[in-house]
Design an enzyme around this catalytic site. Sequence first.
Site, PDB file in Angstrom:
ATOM      1  N   LYS A  76       1.034  -1.267   0.159  1.00  0.00           N
ATOM      2  CA  LYS A  76       0.048   0.281  -0.022  1.00  0.00           C
ATOM      3  C   LYS A  76       1.341   1.662   0.014  1.00  0.00           C
ATOM      4  O   LYS A  76       1.905   1.478   0.548  1.00  0.00           O
ATOM      5  CB  LYS A  76      -0.772   0.176   1.274  1.00  0.00           C
ATOM      6  CG  LYS A  76      -2.014   1.068   1.280  1.00  0.00           C
ATOM      7  CD  LYS A  76      -2.520   0.948   2.420  1.00  0.00           C
ATOM      8  CE  LYS A  76      -4.332   2.403   2.969  1.00  0.00           C
ATOM      9  NZ  LYS A  76      -4.944   1.621   4.157  1.00  0.00           N
ATOM     10  N   SER A 151      -9.640   1.847   3.033  1.00  0.00           N
ATOM     11  CA  SER A 151      -8.676   2.684   1.703  1.00  0.00           C
ATOM     12  C   SER A 151      -7.806   1.676   1.039  1.00  0.00           C
ATOM     13  O   SER A 151      -7.033   2.155   0.196  1.00  0.00           O
ATOM     14  CB  SER A 151      -7.828   3.656   2.786  1.00  0.00           C
ATOM     15  OG  SER A 151      -7.032   2.982   3.512  1.00  0.00           O
ATOM     16  N   SER A 175      -9.701  -1.086   7.332  1.00  0.00           N
ATOM     17  CA  SER A 175      -9.631  -0.462   5.570  1.00  0.00           C
ATOM     18  C   SER A 175      -7.912  -1.740   4.915  1.00  0.00           C
ATOM     19  O   SER A 175      -7.741  -1.683   4.120  1.00  0.00           O
ATOM     20  CB  SER A 175      -8.098   0.711   5.512  1.00  0.00           C
ATOM     21  OG  SER A 175      -9.074   1.677   5.782  1.00  0.00           O
TER      22      SER A 175
END
Length: 483
Positions: A76, A151, A175
């Site tokens: 990420k 996210s 997330s």
Amino acid sequence: MHQMTLAEIARGLADKKFSSEELTKTLLARIAQLDPQLNSFITLTEDLALEQAKAADARRANGETGALLGAPIGHKDLFCTLGVRTSCGSKMLDNFKAPYDATVVSKLAAAGAVSLGKTNMDEFAMGSANESSYYGAVKNPWNLEHVPGGSSGGSAAAVAARLLPAATGTDTGGSIRQPAALTNLTGLKPTYGRVSRWGMIAYASSLDQGGPLARTAEDCAILLQGMAGFDPQDSTSIDEPVPDFSANLNTSLQGLRIGVPKEFFSEGLDPRIAELVHTSIKELEKLGAVIKPISLPNMQHAIPAYYVIAPAEASSNLSRFDGVRFGHRCEDPKDLTDLYKRSRAEGFGPEVQRRILVGAYALSAGYYDAYYLQAQKIRRLIKNDFMAAFHEVDIILGPTTPNPAWKIGAKNSDPVSAYLEDVYTITANLAGLPGLSMPAGFVDGLPVGVQLLAPYFQEGRLLNVAHQYQLNTDWHTRSPAGF
Ligand code: GLN
């Protein structure tokens, strides 16, 4: 080759069926071909990946072993990566090349994992749809008109579309678990303090926690093993021994007490999801688990408390982006105040600005007691609810999300309706508990997740239950058409 799980890759590499270099090249070609539809990567690091793959092959040739040695992954884009853009999904950091690796990145690299690139995400990890990214929305491989969740939506979409076998994510209010649920993956948020936050760009420091996204619980165990551990550089890292997360996957569920909170079946829950959750409960009962109805009476206050605490911490954390030290700087500032104002106004997108405003308001003199302090008290009550429940049960089960993936843009004019999607995930962050989401069926062709929560440091128990469930169901093996 792209259909293999991390566990299968580890076996294939050990048996010399293929090399890490071959596998890396195959996946890079697949990303080049398919990712334009999904937008799951912000930055690809092909050269670095091939270098790491060759090094992993050389280490294997020298007799080294290890489940992650030569395994392709993605990070990420809020994990700092030395010399590689670390954007956090924001224009603010579009020009930022991190001067060091996050602990998670360096630990996984040391274990021999091969990083193919940095995955797309909601700006500064704020969101549950991956629509707030400066680099554009990520598409859900199960239906390209729908969001993948957020996210960590780029990590989820890439793994679900078989561009990667696994990826890292972070979970501040859901997330990891929420995008896992919306894309048919297994995702684990570890106990707060289990995985180092050093080099992980902060959203809300007391809630943020890194963890794995993969297709199976078995693979989450492998990736978490490479990520977890005490880190003296992170003052909230916990000095607890890291168990072998794969060791107990096959423990029987006979007699396991599963608590099902009535509050998890609240009004906003899609009845079709409720039904799939009940089906998963029956499956676990067949495996010997005992179901107990329980209550988490303060759960109704979780969203308001979270949406005070998380923005409050964010407003403080994001004050470092001032146009002076790093990140975006406006053109020709008139004076220092103008530099701050315009750099921040230009660098941050609307959702981030909204959260900074909410957070600064909640922390301001006169409102601190009314909002922030109250929210902290609720946080303690929520933790107490869990502590009481875990006296009676070994694990808690419920839906991960109230709805399946929504259409891109559907919630843009109503941020609160997006915040409500976090209702089942945020309590684990407020309490610091570990949580896992696993695939449990489909509604209108879109994946649905079931969430498991466990006491502190019992990630192994979550992985055990999910693995046993996955040995007896095949939801997690389904792949989206076209990928
Ligand atoms: N959806 C939640 C939020 O927007 C959680 C995000 C996260 O876990 N990073 O804050």
